[in-house]
Design an enzyme around this catalytic site. Structure first.
Site, PDB file in Angstrom:
ATOM      1  CD  GLU A 139      -3.120  -0.944   2.150  1.00 24.30           C
ATOM      2  OE1 GLU A 139      -4.276  -1.276   1.841  1.00 24.30           O
ATOM      3  OE2 GLU A 139      -2.810  -0.505   3.282  1.00 24.30           O
TER       4      GLU A 139
ATOM      5  CD  GLU B 154      -3.930  -5.426   2.157  1.00 20.59           C
ATOM      6  OE1 GLU B 154      -4.707  -4.787   2.904  1.00 20.59           O
ATOM      7  OE2 GLU B 154      -2.695  -5.316   2.202  1.00 20.59           O
TER       8      GLU B 154
END
Length: 332
Positions: A158, A265
């Site tokens: 991320e 995710e």
């Protein structure tokens, strides 16, 4: 005629070699859950191996995070090279595909924090480039020696704001581009067939993705797959308000950059079972429907990470130690 038959055979062979859609789970907490005595049960109340429970619900892949020099904290530590090798080998022996997720930190790295590992803090930028290369190579090579062939490797976790701050911040794309390419080169040096993922959060936010990957393109960043997180919960919206934006972004990434895409995710609230199941069903559908089979898969983040153990509200596990019916979305 003979040439036509040969072409048809090659075409059929290529089709047969296409990998199945990846349906997976990040299970970084699993070894510690087991070590601290947490028990997993099937819907009939019988104790069963957690990976088998996930496999029974249609999952075929496992994602594992790697930290550089982690602590032994049960929830924010572990995930060392050695522990990752053990877990990856266990998953592969069960016939599951493996994704490795490099955080390049000693603990959690995400949009809010991208702290350098303690051992790298005082290194020059050129030393940092070597750190990324040799750490990445070391872990992937250790997996190879153990007989594990990861199918995918993430360079950073991320990273809309970059990684290894401040050097690799998006305030300095020239350096970030070099760091990402060092990770890519290390993976390919071990096995050129491993697909490299670059991962950004908020998969429904097309502007964020265009900004990031336009800059990556300018810096000639090398990667194979665009990885997305998708958590309506964290932006305080229901999936019904954002799923169309996710669909648009998935398709736009393929069209704009010519890359494959994955939702690496996803997660929903553990106490909203039907809503989470619908979220998963629609997310899987969105990725499957990306044109040209460029949508490769969907991974739930820590579905087994029961709230009673982790205090995490977005697992997909019931209080009685059984999988949430929400995970049945992966069977479809």
């Amino acid at each position: 005629m003979r040439k036509l038959i040969l072409l048809l055979f090659i075409s059929t062979l290529g089709f047969s070699q296409n990998k199945p859609f990846a349906k997976g789970a990040d299970v970084g907490w699993l070894p510690q859950m087991e070590a601290t005595g947490y028990k997993f049960y099937d819907s009939d109340g019988k104790e069963k191996d957690c990976l088998q429970l996930l496999k029974d619900r249609g999952m075929n892949s496992i994602r594992l995070r790697v930290w550089v020099n982690p602590s032994d904290d049960k929830a924010s530590g572990h995930c060392s090279k050695e522990e990752t090798v053990v877990m990856a080998l266990r998953a592969q022996k069960m016939g599951m595909r493996v994704m490795i997720d490099f955080h390049y930190s000693d603990s959690w790295a995400d949009p809010a924090k991208q702290f350098k590992p303690k051992a790298w803090e005082n290194h020059t930028f050129h030393e940092l480039l070597d750190d990324v290369y040799f750490h990445t190579f070391d872990v992937i090579n250790a997996l190879k020696i153990a007989g594990v062939s990861p199918e995918w490797v993430q360079i950073g976790n991320e990273i809309p704001g970059g990684m290894l701050w401040p050097d690799g911040s998006t305030q300095n794309w020239v350096k970030l581009g070099q760091l990402l390419n060092k990770g890519y080169d290390a993976v390919k040096a071990v096995d050129k067939n491993i697909k490299v993922i670059v991962h950004v959060d908020e998969g429904n936010n097309n502007k964020k993705f265009r900004t990031f990957f336009d800059n990556a393109t300018k810096q000639k960043v090398r990667y194979d797959i665009i990885g997305l997180s998708y958590y309506p919960f964290w932006i305080k919206k229901d999936y019904t308000e954002t799923i169309a934006d996710l669909r648009f972004n998935l398709n736009d990434m393929v069209k704009r950059y010519g890359k494959e895409v994955m939702v690496v995710e996803v997660g929903g609230e553990d106490d909203k079972i039907q809503n989470t199941k619908e979220l998963l069903t629609e997310t899987i559908k969105a990725v499957r429907n990306v044109p040209g089979n460029k949508g490769l898969g969907v991974f739930y983040w820590e579905p087994q990470g029961a709230r009673s153990w982790s205090h995490y509200a977005l697992s997909a596990w019931l209080e009685n130690g059984q999988p949430s019916p929400a995970l049945d979305a992966f069977k479809e």
